[in-house]
Design an enzyme around this catalytic site. Structure first.
Site, PDB file in Angstrom:
ATOM      1  N   LYS A 105       0.836  -1.201   0.000  1.00 53.38           N
ATOM      2  CA  LYS A 105       0.000   0.000   0.000  1.00 53.38           C
ATOM      3  C   LYS A 105       0.875   1.257   0.000  1.00 53.38           C
ATOM      4  O   LYS A 105       0.616   2.212  -0.724  1.00 53.38           O
ATOM      5  CB  LYS A 105      -0.932  -0.004   1.227  1.00 53.38           C
TER       6      LYS A 105
ATOM      7  N   GLN B  40      -4.841  -1.301   9.546  1.00 55.31           N
ATOM      8  CA  GLN B  40      -4.761  -2.641   8.950  1.00 55.31           C
ATOM      9  C   GLN B  40      -5.413  -3.678   9.864  1.00 55.31           C
ATOM     10  O   GLN B  40      -5.135  -3.730  11.061  1.00 55.31           O
ATOM     11  CB  GLN B  40      -3.287  -3.005   8.680  1.00 55.31           C
TER      12      GLN B  40
ATOM     13  N   ASP C 158     -10.981   3.248   4.083  1.00 56.10           N
ATOM     14  CA  ASP C 158     -11.458   1.856   4.057  1.00 56.10           C
ATOM     15  C   ASP C 158     -12.978   1.796   3.940  1.00 56.10           C
ATOM     16  O   ASP C 158     -13.527   0.745   3.597  1.00 56.10           O
ATOM     17  CB  ASP C 158     -11.079   1.170   5.383  1.00 56.10           C
TER      18      ASP C 158
HETATM   19  N1  GUN Z   1      -6.925  -6.582   5.832  1.00 64.71           N
HETATM   20  C1  GUN Z   1      -7.226  -7.292   4.702  1.00 64.71           C
HETATM   21  N2  GUN Z   1      -7.893  -6.510   3.819  1.00 64.71           N
HETATM   22  C2  GUN Z   1      -8.021  -5.296   4.396  1.00 64.71           C
HETATM   23  C3  GUN Z   1      -8.617  -4.066   3.972  1.00 64.71           C
HETATM   24  O1  GUN Z   1      -9.189  -3.928   2.884  1.00 64.71           O
HETATM   25  N3  GUN Z   1      -8.536  -3.029   4.859  1.00 64.71           N
HETATM   26  C4  GUN Z   1      -7.938  -3.155   6.076  1.00 64.71           C
HETATM   27  N4  GUN Z   1      -7.932  -2.095   6.875  1.00 64.71           N
HETATM   28  N5  GUN Z   1      -7.379  -4.285   6.496  1.00 64.71           N
HETATM   29  C5  GUN Z   1      -7.420  -5.341   5.659  1.00 64.71           C
END
Ligand code: GUN
Length: 285
Positions: free
Chosen positions: A54, A98, A121
């Protein structure tokens, strides 16, 4: 093979190019680049790889990316304080916590602390409510990526029978809302659903988001259906695979996403798009 392959890698690249152009315009207009801050607690190796991806992707499109790495036993009050500092920082446009957070951390109260305007998100209750009310808001990245794949594949959604297999907060539930907003006739299936194979055989659009390797067999697929596989699992040989038996399903479906190279690359691309949109929305207030 009969099905057309929906190439998530190349569609994601197209989205990232669009975002990079948007970031350039934003920088010229606002004199700064959009900022994406990711909070990573604990040392789960899978999460560490995602988060590094990311950060790198943000930098590649000209954004400012920063990861806040914290120990697994971080004080929840410290985490909430950090979120509040990022909320107040004008250089921060997107905040992502996350998931999953290490056991013991109260995920919901930490997600609730994120400013809904910076919640890239789309997990804050304000954004969840906006999605289900048909109001503008930030849409979760993975389901938003699936919708983009469906549009790019030319899938007919209005009045179509859509089945979402999986009811998670991150994928299944928001996916169902987006399909409903697009006028599909939506069913949500889950681990307690009776006769799942027949529910699948009814579906013109099938979204698999269960997290079980190759659970959906080829003979569960309606001929000509569009299949979006959100799964990311390891098969018995340790090879990456989805929730759908790709080889079997590709003989029957009209169009299908592969794993890897389907939904996966879209999630990060749509996170970048959400961050740019959040930055533009904040600057134009
Ligand atoms: N863990 C796995 N996929 C995601 C996501 O799309 N957002 C977040 N915050 N954590 C994740």
């Amino acid at each position: 093979m009969k099905a057309r392959i929906i190439d998530g890698t190349s569609i994601a690249l197209q989205v990232r190019r669009e975002v990079a152009r948007g970031v350039e315009e934003f920088c010229q207009k606002c004199g700064r680049s959009p900022g994406l801050h990711v909070i990573l607690a604990g040392d789960d190796p899978g999460s560490a790889v995602y988060v590094r991806g990311k950060e790198k992707a943000a930098e590649e499109v000209g954004m400012h990316g920063k990861v806040h790495r914290l120990p697994a036993d971080v004080d929840p009050e410290y985490l909430v304080k950090l979120v509040r500092e990022l909320n107040a920082d004008p250089a921060v446009d997107g905040i992502l916590v996350q998931l999953p957070l290490p056991g013991g951390l109260p995920s919901q109260s930490i997600l609730d602390a994120v400013d809904p305007l910076k919640d890239v998100d789309g997990f804050h209750p304000i954004n969840v409510g906006a999605l289900w009310s048909g109001l503008p808001g930030i849409v979760p990245c993975t389901p938003n990526g699936c919708m983009r794949l469906l549009r790019e594949a030319g899938a007919h959604l209005v009045g179509a029978r859509a089945l979402v297999v999986g009811r998670s907060h991150m994928v299944g539930k928001p996916m169902s809302g987006l399909l409903l907003n697009a006028h599909a006739t939506v069913t949500i299936a889950h681990s307690k659903t009776e006769n799942l194979p027949d529910r699948c055989r009814d579906a013109d659009i099938l979204i698999a988001a269960i997290g079980r390797a190759k659970m959906i067999a080829g003979d569960w697929i309606k001929p000509g259906a569009t299949v979006i596989d959100v799964g990311m699992n390891r098969d018995e040989h340790g090879k990456l695979c989805g929730d759908v038996d790709f080889a079997g399903a590709a003989e029957v479906a009209g169009a299908i996403t592969p794993v890897p190279g389907g939904v996966g690359p879209m999630t990060i691309a749509l996170l970048l798009e959400n961050t740019l949109k959040a930055a533009i929305a904040r600057e134009s207030r």
